[in-house]
Design a protein around this motif. Structure first.
Motif: not given
Length: 221
Positions: A211-218, A201-204, A14-21
């Motif tokens: 694509a609609f569905l994405q994976y942070a890693e396999p 990744r979320l900001y990208a 949460g904090l990381a996403a808030a910081r990035r956006f």
């Protein structure tokens, strides 16, 4: 200036996403049950010149969610991006043979009714803006059911179905819907699943609209 609304604001992702956006110029609405968490995050973000404010709501209480998101838009500006990433309770994760019908009430309210409530609260504002992004973060059980975590497996699968339909329904309105699956634990030392890496990744996903569905890693084999 538009708002990034984070449902499930905490000190990790949460904090990381808030910081990035926030660094990208958005005001930040931190929606969670804990006022103390909100105050701590607001103070930390303020030190980085990110304008943030806390709004108290419980994901299991549709009325409080709706009120918090409406207040955020009125106070900070129209919500352009919504991230739904609260952490499920531990008691949602009983083995499938120990899971009764009533054990699914809260997981489904949390992972299905919660997202529907949030979308209904922010969608009119996004339509007025003419753009928007709806981001949903889930664990691997959303796409690979886990028999020891029946509640989240069932509820996440239902959330995935809703989000997929939402993606198709809103594609023509310049409102992007995406789901990010994080297969393992979110750890500061993880290459692809650290809070900072996931926030990037979320900001990208928001800015590039892939694509609609994405994976942070396999997914593990």
């Amino acid at each position: 200036m538009t708002t990034f609304a984070l449902v499930g604001a905490g000190p990790g992702l949460g904090l990381a996403a808030a910081r990035r956006f926030g660094a990208a110029g958005h005001r930040v609405a931190l929606v969670s049950r804990s006022i103390q968490h909100q105050d701590n995050l607001v103070a930390e973000l303020a030190r980085e010149n990110v304008h943030a404010r806390g709004f108290t709501a419980d994901v299991l209480d549709a009325g409080s969610l709706t009120t918090a998101l409406h207040e955020a838009a009125e106070t900070l500006g129209p919500i352009e991006i919504l991230q739904f990433s609260p952490v499920p309770r531990g008691d949602f994760m009983k083995p499938v043979l120990d899971t009764g019908a009533t054990d699914l009430d809260d997981p489904l309210a949390f992972s299905v009714k919660g997202p529907v409530t949030c979308v209904n609260a922010v969608l009119p504002g996004m339509r007025e803006l003419g753009r928007g992004t709806l981001l949903f973060v889930n664990g691997a059980s959303a796409v690979r059911p886990h028999p020891e975590r029946a509640g989240t497996s069932i509820a996440f699968a239902a959330e995935s179905a809703y989000v997929s339909m939402l993606h198709d329904a809103l594609a023509g309105e310049n409102i992007h819907v995406a789901q990010l699956i994080v297969p393992g634990a979110i750890r500061p030392d993880a290459e692809h699943s650290s809070p900072a890496a996931l926030a990037e990744r979320l900001y990208a996903i928001h800015s590039e609209r892939g694509a609609f569905l994405q994976y942070a890693e396999p997914l593990p084999a």
